[in-house]
Design a protein around this motif. Structure first.
Motif, mmCIF file in Angstrom:
data_model
loop_
_atom_site.group_PDB
_atom_site.id
_atom_site.type_symbol
_atom_site.label_atom_id
_atom_site.label_comp_id
_atom_site.label_asym_id
_atom_site.label_seq_id
_atom_site.Cartn_x
_atom_site.Cartn_y
_atom_site.Cartn_z
ATOM 1 N N GLY B 10 26.716 -26.763 19.346
ATOM 2 C CA GLY B 10 25.287 -26.715 19.655
ATOM 3 C C GLY B 10 24.769 -25.299 19.699
ATOM 4 N N ILE B 11 25.533 -24.406 20.309
ATOM 5 C CA ILE B 11 25.116 -23.000 20.377
ATOM 6 C C ILE B 11 25.070 -22.406 18.969
ATOM 7 N N SER B 12 26.026 -22.816 18.136
ATOM 8 C CA SER B 12 26.040 -22.311 16.767
ATOM 9 C C SER B 12 24.800 -22.769 16.004
ATOM 10 N N LEU B 13 24.465 -24.056 16.120
ATOM 11 C CA LEU B 13 23.253 -24.562 15.474
ATOM 12 C C LEU B 13 22.032 -23.861 16.048
ATOM 13 N N GLY B 14 22.041 -23.698 17.380
ATOM 14 C CA GLY B 14 20.933 -23.037 18.049
ATOM 15 C C GLY B 14 20.770 -21.597 17.603
ATOM 16 N N SER B 15 21.902 -20.930 17.275
ATOM 17 C CA SER B 15 21.810 -19.546 16.806
ATOM 18 C C SER B 15 21.045 -19.480 15.488
ATOM 19 N N VAL B 16 21.313 -20.460 14.610
ATOM 20 C CA VAL B 16 20.573 -20.500 13.344
ATOM 21 C C VAL B 16 19.088 -20.708 13.625
ATOM 22 N N TYR B 17 18.789 -21.659 14.512
ATOM 23 C CA TYR B 17 17.386 -21.888 14.884
ATOM 24 C C TYR B 17 16.771 -20.604 15.438
ATOM 25 N N ALA B 18 17.541 -19.895 16.256
ATOM 26 C CA ALA B 18 17.014 -18.678 16.881
ATOM 27 C C ALA B 18 16.675 -17.644 15.816
ATOM 28 N N LEU B 19 17.549 -17.506 14.806
ATOM 29 C CA LEU B 19 17.273 -16.533 13.739
ATOM 30 C C LEU B 19 15.983 -16.887 13.001
ATOM 31 N N ALA B 229 11.439 -24.255 18.549
ATOM 32 C CA ALA B 229 12.201 -23.356 19.412
ATOM 33 C C ALA B 229 11.364 -22.158 19.824
ATOM 34 N N ALA B 230 10.599 -21.613 18.852
ATOM 35 C CA ALA B 230 9.768 -20.450 19.159
ATOM 36 C C ALA B 230 8.717 -20.795 20.198
ATOM 37 N N VAL B 231 8.128 -21.997 20.060
ATOM 38 C CA VAL B 231 7.120 -22.429 21.028
ATOM 39 C C VAL B 231 7.772 -22.686 22.384
ATOM 40 N N PHE B 232 8.945 -23.292 22.338
ATOM 41 C CA PHE B 232 9.726 -23.589 23.531
ATOM 42 C C PHE B 232 9.958 -22.305 24.341
ATOM 43 N N GLY B 233 10.342 -21.240 23.650
ATOM 44 C CA GLY B 233 10.645 -19.990 24.342
ATOM 45 C C GLY B 233 9.406 -19.179 24.666
ATOM 46 N N GLY B 234 8.272 -19.545 24.102
ATOM 47 C CA GLY B 234 7.054 -18.761 24.295
ATOM 48 C C GLY B 234 6.788 -17.977 23.035
ATOM 49 N N MET B 242 14.979 -16.343 21.064
ATOM 50 C CA MET B 242 16.435 -16.458 21.131
ATOM 51 C C MET B 242 16.841 -17.563 22.104
ATOM 52 N N ILE B 243 16.267 -17.523 23.307
ATOM 53 C CA ILE B 243 16.615 -18.531 24.313
ATOM 54 C C ILE B 243 16.199 -19.919 23.845
ATOM 55 N N GLY B 244 14.959 -20.000 23.328
ATOM 56 C CA GLY B 244 14.448 -21.295 22.871
ATOM 57 C C GLY B 244 15.323 -21.880 21.780
ATOM 58 N N GLY B 245 15.719 -21.051 20.814
ATOM 59 C CA GLY B 245 16.533 -21.528 19.705
ATOM 60 C C GLY B 245 17.853 -22.096 20.186
ATOM 61 N N ILE B 246 18.530 -21.324 21.045
ATOM 62 C CA ILE B 246 19.855 -21.769 21.490
ATOM 63 C C ILE B 246 19.739 -23.028 22.354
#
Lengths: 366, 292
Positions: B10-19, B229-234, B242-246
């Protein structure tokens, strides 16, 4: 003629719109009833009507309310499934199509409107880009749920399940089992009630409701929110209420279009109502002129019919979407550039029915 | 132990989302627009790397560099051609243009590469890693997480300690005032698009390494989820992305594992709607007061 002259400009404009639709209807009716129409032409009638209703109702959100909704196909999906479900349930009891079909429209429309209300209450507090992305997310949720929804009935009543696993666990009475909604396979066996007559009747109803809404006190309030939200709020207009009115009515007619759509096909699957369908409707609205209902009607008719008739000419249909995309970008660039705007006005001015409202919108917001 | 392995993937997938989300959030912060075409830049990046490796037989690093260059050129070109003339237009006009660009890229790829999904070659060639008894993670997941951490550290340093980074902060704070202070707004916006697109290219390689199927629609779903994710994190906040993506990647993977595979998309988007209702500006977003 005298009455036409004494009418004010908006009613005159509205009557021109009704007149255009009526003329097209009479032409189609004569053409089809005298058996001159080809199979292709007959087959195109209902999709055209569906797209016209979708375009006009989306124009209420985009042009009049000034918010971008990318979930129009989602509302259509709700309407299509609710209407089909109703028709299949009552097929045996309500044999008269004149009662069953209007009821299916009302049920499909109301379900879509209800979902619109549900989404609208929290979401309309957001603005611009957020609203667009949430409506898009909502459309994906609907598609995802509908794609995994199973409804079947047997002698014990209805059975609902979400996901194949849950569905397979249900114990059915094998003899009386009848699958109504079969997950990713969608809904099959909807009575084919749709025809061009119903389609045009619905276009008229949609146009009458929406054009009257736009020219009413409520409609002016909605437009004032679009033009300047803070100013509207300061003169006492209830922003949320008026936004919701526009949004829910728009969703209602999207649902009605969905019912018309689903009763035209023998099977309906949820993945058809995806993001691309929403964009296609948006293309109709933008090319017809944002805020112009007449433009939406004409654009939806032409852009639905043209690709089918041009199918024989080369492999144009491959490039159709590409051309739509370029047109969408070009329209936006031209409309927002004074030099290009003036240059094209001479050529396109006659066809650009929505020009006036577009200009108003720009002045209002900037 | 299975929970831990789900968490790591999940963190790995989230890292891609974060990028990917970084591209959205930087552009949103600076140009105040939602770059809808960002997801499709990822797809184009994937196709460039795919073509370089499979048709031209280049080595993996060169192919990745080609992908990054292609994405940067594409990103800057999109900005110059489609977005720059609309800098003072209404948000609705900009949004529709961005959708048009996204639609254009998808259909262009459809015509060039066809609609059939292609098998992305295994260019990273990594072996699975056994962290503990019964806990094996794929090499791709580890590499994805490590690369993302490095990129985030470099990006944070870049934004805070270089002249261009400071200029980017200034433009996102107040474009007019930044211009008066001698910041070249157009160049800054172009650089933002270039950085966002380069990150998209990296994300495309990492995404295709974990999910090796490439089609013209590959970018759309990760794009939308990364925006979520971007909206999630603000939106506008780089640590937020980064936080939102992960978080989003973890939520998606855990709901796939424990709730329902089929409904994971509905759950992810449901989270977005709930976040926006409860806290419309996201986890780290700033509240903006509107001036009359």
């Amino acid at each position: 003629m005298k009455t036409l002259n004494t009418m004010n400009k908006t009613s005159k404009n509205n009557f021109i719109t009704y007149g255009i639709v009526l003329a097209i209807f009479i032409f189609c009716a004569v053409y089809i009833e005298t058996d001159m129409a080809t199979f292709l032409f007959k087959g195109l009638m209902v999709p055209i009507c569906v797209n016209v209703i979708l375009a006009v109702s989306l124009n209420l959100t985009v042009g009049i309310l000034g918010e971008l909704s990318l979930g129009h196909a989602g509302f259509m999906c709700v309407g299509a499934f609710a209407g089909s479900f109703f028709s299949m349930m009552t097929q045996e009891t309500l044999t008269s199509v004149w009662i069953r079909f209007p009821l299916a429209f009302i049920i499909g429309g109301l379900s879509a409107a209800f979902i619109g209300l549900l989404v609208g209450i929290p979401v309309l507090r957001l603005r611009g880009d957020y609203l667009a992305i949430v409506t898009l997310a909502f459309c994906e949720i609907i598609k995802n749920i509908m794609n995994n929804l199973y409804i079947a009935k047997d002698i014990n009543g209805l059975h609902f399940a979400i996901g194949v696993g849950a569905y397979n666990e249900i114990e059915f009475d094998a003899a009386s089992k009848q699958v109504l909604i079969n997950g990713a396979m969608g809904i099959t066996g909807t009575p084919n009630d749709s025809n061009y007559f119903w389609g045009f009747a619905l276009i008229f109803i949609t146009l009458i409701v929406i054009l009257n809404l736009v020219n009413s006190r409520t409609g002016r309030a909605i437009m004032s929110i679009r033009d300047n939200r803070i100013a509207a709020e300061s003169v006492g207009i209830n922003i949320t209420k008026h936004k919701l009115i526009a949004f829910v009515i728009s969703a209602f007619f999207a649902g009605v279009a969905g019912v018309l759509y689903s009763h035209n096909l023998s099977s309906v699957i949820a993945t058809k109502f995806d993001y691309n369908y929403s964009i296609l409707v948006l293309v109709f609205v933008v090319l017809g002129g944002i805020g112009s209902m007449r433009g939406s009607v004409i654009a939806a008719i032409i852009l639905t019919a043209l690709p089918e008739f041009l199918r024989d000419i080369g492999n144009l249909s491959d490039y159709r979407m590409l051309i739509y995309a370029i047109l969408l970008i070009a329209m936006m660039l031209i409309n927002n550039n004074d030099y290009l705007h003036q240059m094209t006005q001479g050529v396109l001015g006659k066809f650009r029915l929505g020009k006036k409202s577009k200009k108003n919108e720009q002045e209002g917001v900037s | 132990m299975t929970f831990l392995s789900y968490l790591i993937s999940g963190i790995s997938l989230g890292s891609v989302y974060a990028l990917i989300a970084l591209g959205y959030t930087m552009v949103y912060g600076i140009a105040k627009m939602l770059n809808f075409a960002h997801g499709d830049v990822i797809m184009i990046g994937g196709f460039v790397v795919f073509t370089a490796v499979s048709s031209m037989n280049t080595s993996a690093p060169i192919a990745i560099v080609c992908g990054i260059i292609a994405c940067v050129v594409l990103g800057v070109a999109i900005e110059k051609i489609a977005y720059k003339p609309l800098r003072n237009a209404t948000p609705l006009a900009v949004l529709i243009t961005a959708i048009g660009v996204s639609y254009f890229l998808q259909n262009l790829a459809l015509i060039i590469f066809g609609s059939a999904a292609k098998n992305f070659p295994d260019i990273l060639k990594l072996e699975d890693l056994q962290l503990a008894e019964g806990l094996t993670v794929t090499g791709e997941a580890v590499v994805t997480i490590l690369i993302t951490i490095v990129i985030m550290i470099v990006l944070t340093l870049f934004i805070n300690y270089t002249k261009i980074g400071t200029a980017m902060q200034a433009v996102s704070e107040d474009r007019g005032a930044a211009q008066l202070m001698g910041v070249n707004v157009n160049t800054t916006i172009s650089i933002t698009f270039a950085i966002g697109s380069a990150l998209a290219a990296v994300a495309s390689v990492l995404l295709c390494a974990s999910y090796p199927l490439l089609s013209p629609y590959t970018g759309a779903m990760p794009g939308i989820k990364a925006f979520t994710a971007a909206v999630f994190g603000g939106i506008g906040s780089i640590p937020g992305a980064m936080i939102g993506g992960i978080l989003l990647g973890v939520i998606e993977n855990l709901s796939k594992a424990y709730i329902s595979t089929e409904l994971s998309d509905a759950i992810v988007f449901g989270v977005l709607i709930i976040v926006l209702i409860v806290k419309p500006t996201g986890i780290l977003g700033k509240k903006m007061n509107e001036k009359v």
